[in-house]
Design a protein around this motif. Structure first.
Motif, PDB file in Angstrom:
ATOM      1  N   ALA A 152     -54.863  15.106 -14.665  1.00 31.59           N
ATOM      2  CA  ALA A 152     -56.010  15.473 -13.829  1.00 31.59           C
ATOM      3  C   ALA A 152     -56.491  14.291 -12.989  1.00 31.59           C
ATOM      4  N   TRP A 153     -56.555  13.106 -13.584  1.00 34.85           N
ATOM      5  CA  TRP A 153     -57.158  11.963 -12.899  1.00 34.85           C
ATOM      6  C   TRP A 153     -56.189  10.803 -12.674  1.00 34.85           C
ATOM      7  N   GLY A 154     -55.013  10.852 -13.295  1.00 32.10           N
ATOM      8  CA  GLY A 154     -54.121   9.690 -13.274  1.00 32.10           C
ATOM      9  C   GLY A 154     -53.374   9.471 -11.967  1.00 32.10           C
ATOM     10  N   HIS A 155     -53.240  10.523 -11.159  1.00 33.55           N
ATOM     11  CA  HIS A 155     -52.637  10.397  -9.829  1.00 33.55           C
ATOM     12  C   HIS A 155     -51.168   9.980  -9.838  1.00 33.55           C
ATOM     13  N   GLU A 156     -50.431  10.174 -10.940  1.00 34.11           N
ATOM     14  CA  GLU A 156     -49.021   9.741 -10.925  1.00 34.11           C
ATOM     15  C   GLU A 156     -48.203  10.528  -9.901  1.00 34.11           C
ATOM     16  N   LEU A 157     -48.397  11.864  -9.893  1.00 32.66           N
ATOM     17  CA  LEU A 157     -47.615  12.672  -8.945  1.00 32.66           C
ATOM     18  C   LEU A 157     -48.097  12.463  -7.511  1.00 32.66           C
ATOM     19  N   TYR A 158     -49.376  12.237  -7.356  1.00 30.09           N
ATOM     20  CA  TYR A 158     -49.936  11.906  -6.033  1.00 30.09           C
ATOM     21  C   TYR A 158     -49.260  10.638  -5.493  1.00 30.09           C
ATOM     22  N   CYS A 159     -49.148   9.630  -6.355  1.00 29.98           N
ATOM     23  CA  CYS A 159     -48.494   8.380  -5.918  1.00 29.98           C
ATOM     24  C   CYS A 159     -47.037   8.644  -5.534  1.00 29.98           C
ATOM     25  N   TYR A 160     -46.334   9.434  -6.341  1.00 31.63           N
ATOM     26  CA  TYR A 160     -44.950   9.778  -5.969  1.00 31.63           C
ATOM     27  C   TYR A 160     -44.904  10.446  -4.588  1.00 31.63           C
ATOM     28  N   PRO A 179     -38.559  23.958 -13.993  1.00 29.40           N
ATOM     29  CA  PRO A 179     -38.699  25.176 -14.802  1.00 29.40           C
ATOM     30  C   PRO A 179     -38.505  24.918 -16.289  1.00 29.40           C
ATOM     31  N   ALA A 180     -37.658  23.948 -16.646  1.00 31.76           N
ATOM     32  CA  ALA A 180     -37.420  23.679 -18.060  1.00 31.76           C
ATOM     33  C   ALA A 180     -38.310  22.554 -18.588  1.00 31.76           C
ATOM     34  N   GLY A 181     -39.164  22.016 -17.746  1.00 33.44           N
ATOM     35  CA  GLY A 181     -40.006  20.887 -18.145  1.00 33.44           C
ATOM     36  C   GLY A 181     -41.445  21.303 -18.395  1.00 33.44           C
ATOM     37  N   ARG A 182     -42.366  20.354 -18.160  1.00 35.14           N
ATOM     38  CA  ARG A 182     -43.782  20.634 -18.384  1.00 35.14           C
ATOM     39  C   ARG A 182     -44.311  21.585 -17.308  1.00 35.14           C
ATOM     40  N   THR A 183     -45.094  22.577 -17.717  1.00 32.82           N
ATOM     41  CA  THR A 183     -45.792  23.431 -16.753  1.00 32.82           C
ATOM     42  C   THR A 183     -47.106  22.736 -16.436  1.00 32.82           C
ATOM     43  N   ALA A 184     -47.089  21.907 -15.403  1.00 36.47           N
ATOM     44  CA  ALA A 184     -48.258  21.073 -15.130  1.00 36.47           C
ATOM     45  C   ALA A 184     -48.324  20.774 -13.639  1.00 36.47           C
ATOM     46  N   ILE A 185     -49.493  20.344 -13.209  1.00 38.39           N
ATOM     47  CA  ILE A 185     -49.696  19.911 -11.822  1.00 38.39           C
ATOM     48  C   ILE A 185     -50.534  18.635 -11.824  1.00 38.39           C
ATOM     49  N   CYS A 186     -50.598  18.003 -10.669  1.00 38.32           N
ATOM     50  CA  CYS A 186     -51.372  16.777 -10.504  1.00 38.32           C
ATOM     51  C   CYS A 186     -52.796  17.120 -10.057  1.00 38.32           C
ATOM     52  N   GLY A 187     -53.768  16.315 -10.467  1.00 40.00           N
ATOM     53  CA  GLY A 187     -55.146  16.525 -10.035  1.00 40.00           C
ATOM     54  C   GLY A 187     -55.345  16.381  -8.536  1.00 40.00           C
ATOM     55  N   HIS A 188     -54.440  15.687  -7.874  1.00 44.84           N
ATOM     56  CA  HIS A 188     -54.565  15.486  -6.423  1.00 44.84           C
ATOM     57  C   HIS A 188     -53.289  15.952  -5.732  1.00 44.84           C
ATOM     58  N   PRO A 189     -53.315  17.090  -5.025  1.00 44.81           N
ATOM     59  CA  PRO A 189     -52.140  17.526  -4.274  1.00 44.81           C
ATOM     60  C   PRO A 189     -51.670  16.441  -3.311  1.00 44.81           C
ATOM     61  N   GLU A 190     -50.382  16.415  -3.069  1.00 41.44           N
ATOM     62  CA  GLU A 190     -49.738  15.471  -2.142  1.00 41.44           C
ATOM     63  C   GLU A 190     -48.234  15.492  -2.404  1.00 41.44           C
ATOM     64  N   PHE A 206     -60.147  20.244  -7.795  1.00 44.39           N
ATOM     65  CA  PHE A 206     -58.693  20.029  -7.890  1.00 44.39           C
ATOM     66  C   PHE A 206     -57.903  21.076  -7.099  1.00 44.39           C
ATOM     67  N   SER A 207     -58.577  21.875  -6.271  1.00 46.72           N
ATOM     68  CA  SER A 207     -57.927  23.016  -5.611  1.00 46.72           C
ATOM     69  C   SER A 207     -57.238  23.895  -6.651  1.00 46.72           C
ATOM     70  N   ASP A 208     -57.926  24.119  -7.773  1.00 39.77           N
ATOM     71  CA  ASP A 208     -57.309  24.814  -8.904  1.00 39.77           C
ATOM     72  C   ASP A 208     -58.169  25.987  -9.387  1.00 39.77           C
ATOM     73  N   ARG A 209     -59.110  26.436  -8.542  1.00 40.30           N
ATOM     74  CA  ARG A 209     -59.966  27.548  -8.973  1.00 40.30           C
ATOM     75  C   ARG A 209     -59.280  28.893  -8.777  1.00 40.30           C
ATOM     76  N   ILE A 210     -58.449  28.952  -7.739  1.00 39.05           N
ATOM     77  CA  ILE A 210     -57.877  30.239  -7.341  1.00 39.05           C
ATOM     78  C   ILE A 210     -56.507  29.948  -6.721  1.00 39.05           C
ATOM     79  N   PRO A 211     -55.508  30.811  -6.940  1.00 39.08           N
ATOM     80  CA  PRO A 211     -54.203  30.553  -6.317  1.00 39.08           C
ATOM     81  C   PRO A 211     -54.313  30.485  -4.797  1.00 39.08           C
ATOM     82  N   GLY A 243     -63.937  22.885  -2.140  1.00 39.54           N
ATOM     83  CA  GLY A 243     -63.734  21.746  -3.028  1.00 39.54           C
ATOM     84  C   GLY A 243     -63.406  20.474  -2.251  1.00 39.54           C
ATOM     85  N   HIS A 244     -62.791  19.530  -2.941  1.00 42.86           N
ATOM     86  CA  HIS A 244     -62.457  18.218  -2.377  1.00 42.86           C
ATOM     87  C   HIS A 244     -61.629  18.390  -1.104  1.00 42.86           C
TER      88      HIS A 244
END
Ligand SMILES: [Zn+2]
Length: 641
Positions: free
Chosen positions: A136-144, A180-191, A234-239, A248-249
């Motif tokens: 949610a807050w770590g921004h790892e995927l955002y940095c990628y 698909p075979a990994g974690r079902t997750a998203i980053c707190g900051h799209p990018e 997090f742009s995560d309230r609604i698809p 939001g942000h």
């Protein structure tokens, strides 16, 4: 080599011309590109060294400890945006030192990257949290995401090297970890989403598109904790395909919407594209400032409710301007509609140009349309708080905006012209040389000469053509009522908010001239924008104007001025040539001490004083003359006031 720009969709109404096809030569934007190369990029390096963000990566690459890491959790992303800016700039200018900077950093990143492709200075080492424990807050995927955009820039502007290899290894790691075979997750900051689509476009590797689509579709399904600002932060309230408006942000929402357009275009998902078009329309109609700025609330750096657009409380982050340009540009390419290019122009001239100090050494993070009190000069050697207003700061504790400006300016040629089935379109009206091959296979060349936005004449001269017919189109902005198009000795009215077009067998030396009425004009807000009801603003061409307290005669208080709209706004006769000023007539209520209680049973008495001229300057040029109070929207004086 073909040098494709930042966005290269495989289908759509328009093809963006590449950075090798468009060169900005003179004028407003060419000047800023030069300043970006000569001043802004070295400035960014100096401050990132000072802040320790570059050393973070060097230490990781050398196998050093985590203990001395400095800066916020997303500091790596600044290295990547700096590299993206250098990659585009090296491609644009051909400067070997600029290219060498990217080469050297590619080697540093390669040393820092783990064997499985993981790369982040803030997680995973002894003494740090484990990888992916704070999505949610770590921004790892955002940095990628920013790493990948830098890698795509390098691949397109130069070719494969260490930075490109690091990028692909990181992207493969993401696909393995979050596929698909990994974690079902998203980053707190799209990018990451838009970056992966672009890497797919640049490499043809389908798995990057598949992963981007997964990330877009997972959003809005409650994968992140709500946090203090709600799921919309997090742009995560609604698809995204169910959303009706951006919320939001602001930066998060705009990056995600850009990614949704990318995914929709590449997968043929017209329903998803339509959803974003509708969100954009309502966001423009009810949640966008006159400057093109987005984000009304400091809390959560967020869009407000419809018509919640306070000028003084505006957040309007510079990065939201960059993100809005990216979204509108994608929608233009997908649909071909001029309204998107209009917003790009408005946002570039007011938010982006205004984010940068005249000397190139200061930046605005927030861009409010009113500064109530003259701000204090920032500490010259310290990191500033991000929402400090008043004067531009050399650097911030969260310094996302300077490098975002730098990469945008370095790649601006990529936002200048497009091609369609019938010919060529000029989207950004600025001095440029253009050479391309049309869809018909014909080579064409032209030169755009203009002093826009100061003057409204845009002259286009054909420099290369073989005599076969093709269509040349120039965008006529929505405000340009009364514009004309002259070609082949004939002058016609040109429709505002569309493209002026001429189709003929062009010959070298042929000219087409568009005249846009850039005289200053009044602009009145919708009364539902209650924070500015009863006020008026001045625009001139694409520029929004403002009144600063430093330009006022002694003893006149900015807050006690009312504008006499019966007298039209006029170009100031004596004015800096680079910042054409505008004079308007104003009536000042005499200053007085505050009453004990600033409310009364009777309406306040109107001023009886005679009107006198006050001088407005372009909003982008504000705060270059020292601390000043400032307003874009000024109360309108009515005859019976
Ligand atoms: Zn920012």
């Amino acid at each position: 080599m073909k040098m494709i720009g930042p966005t290269n969709p495989s289908r759509g109404a328009r093809r963006p011309l590449g950075l090798d096809e468009v060169r900005l030569t003179t004028g407003f934007w060419a000047d800023r590109q030069q300043q970006n190369a000569q001043v802004v990029l070295p400035h960014c390096i100096t401050w990132m060294e000072r802040a320790g963000w570059l050393d973070n990566m060097r230490v990781l690459g050398a196998g050093g400890p985590a203990a001395g890491r400095r800066g916020r959790e997303f500091a790596d992303s600044e290295i990547y945006k700096l590299l993206e800016a250098h990659a585009w700039e090296a491609g644009r200018s051909g400067d070997p030192a600029t290219s060498q900077f990217v080469t050297a950093w590619g080697a540093t990143l390669a040393a820092a990257q783990a064997g499985d492709g993981y790369l982040n200075t803030n997680f995973g080492r002894p003494g740090q949290a484990a990888r992916y424990t704070d999505l949610a807050w770590g921004h790892e995927l955002y940095c990628y995401g920013h790493l990948i955009q830098a890698g795509v820039a390098r691949l397109r502007a130069h070719g494969t090297d260490d930075l490109v290899s690091v990028t692909c290894r990181a992207a493969d790691h993401i696909c393995a970890e979050f596929g698909p075979a990994g974690r079902t997750a998203i980053c707190g900051h799209p990018e990451i989403e838009t970056a992966l689509v672009e890497l797919y476009r640049a490499t043809g590797q389908e798995r990057y598109l598949t992963q981007a689509r997964l990330f877009v579709e997972r959003r809005g399904t409650g994968l992140l904790p709500p946090g203090p600002f709600g799921r919309e932060y997090f742009s995560d309230r609604i698809p995204v395909r169910q959303a009706r408006v951006l919320e939001g942000h602001a930066v998060r929402a705009l990056y995600l919407a850009s990614a949704a357009v990318d995914v929709a275009v590449e997968t043929g998902d017209d329903a998803l594209l339509d959803a974003v078009v509708h969100q954009w329309q309502r966001t423009i109609a009810t949640r966008t400032y006159l400057t093109g700025g987005m984000g009304s609330r400091h809390e959560g750096e967020a869009f407000g409710d419809d018509f919640e657009l306070p000028p003084d409380g505006a957040y309007c982050e510079t990065c939201a301007g960059v993100a809005s340009v990216q979204l509108a540009w994608r929608l233009l390419l997908a649909t071909g509609e001029a309204r998107y290019a209009d917003l790009v122009e408005r946002t570039l001239h007011n938010v982006i140009a205004g984010g940068l100090a005249a000397d190139g050494h200061g930046f605005f993070y927030t861009n409010p349309l009113q500064q109530r009190v003259a701000g204090a000069a920032p500490e010259p050697d310290a990191l500033s708080p991000r929402a400090a207003t008043g004067l531009r700061a050399p650097w911030f504790e969260v310094s996302c905006c300077p490098t975002n400006l730098a990469r945008t300016l370095a790649s601006l040629a990529g936002y200048t012209a497009t091609a369609d089935a019938g010919g060529l379109r000029i989207e950004l009206l600025t001095g440029a040389e253009i050479h391309t091959t049309l869809a018909s296979g014909r080579r064409v060349g032209l030169r755009v000469a203009t002093d826009y936005p100061w003057h409204g004449r845009v002259r286009i001269q054909i420099t290369d053509a073989d005599g076969a017919p093709w269509r040349l189109s120039i965008r006529v902005p929505g405000w340009a009522r009364g514009a004309t198009l002259t070609a082949g000795g004939q002058t016609h009215a040109a429709v505002a908010g569309s493209y002026a077009q001429a189709e003929r067998a062009w010959r070298p030396g042929d000219e087409l001239v568009v005249d846009l009425p850039v005289a200053p004009r009044w602009t009145f807000p919708d009364p539902r924008i209650d924070a500015v009801r009863g006020t008026v603003a001045v625009e001139r061409g694409p520029l929004v104007y403002c009144l600063e307290s430093v330009g006022l005669p002694g003893g006149v208080d900015l807050d006690q001025l009312a504008i006499v709209t019966a007298t039209p706004p006029r170009d100031a006769v004596t004015s800096e040539p680079e910042t054409q000023a505008v004079d308007v007539a104003a009536i000042a209520t005499p200053s007085s001490a505050p009453a004990a209680w600033p409310y009364a049973a009777d309406r306040p008495a109107g001023a009886a004083a005679a009107p006198h001229p006050v001088r407005l300057i372009p909003f982008y040029a504000r705060a270059n003359r020292g601390p000043a109070a400032m307003r874009v929207f000024l109360p309108e004086h009515r005859a019976n006031d």
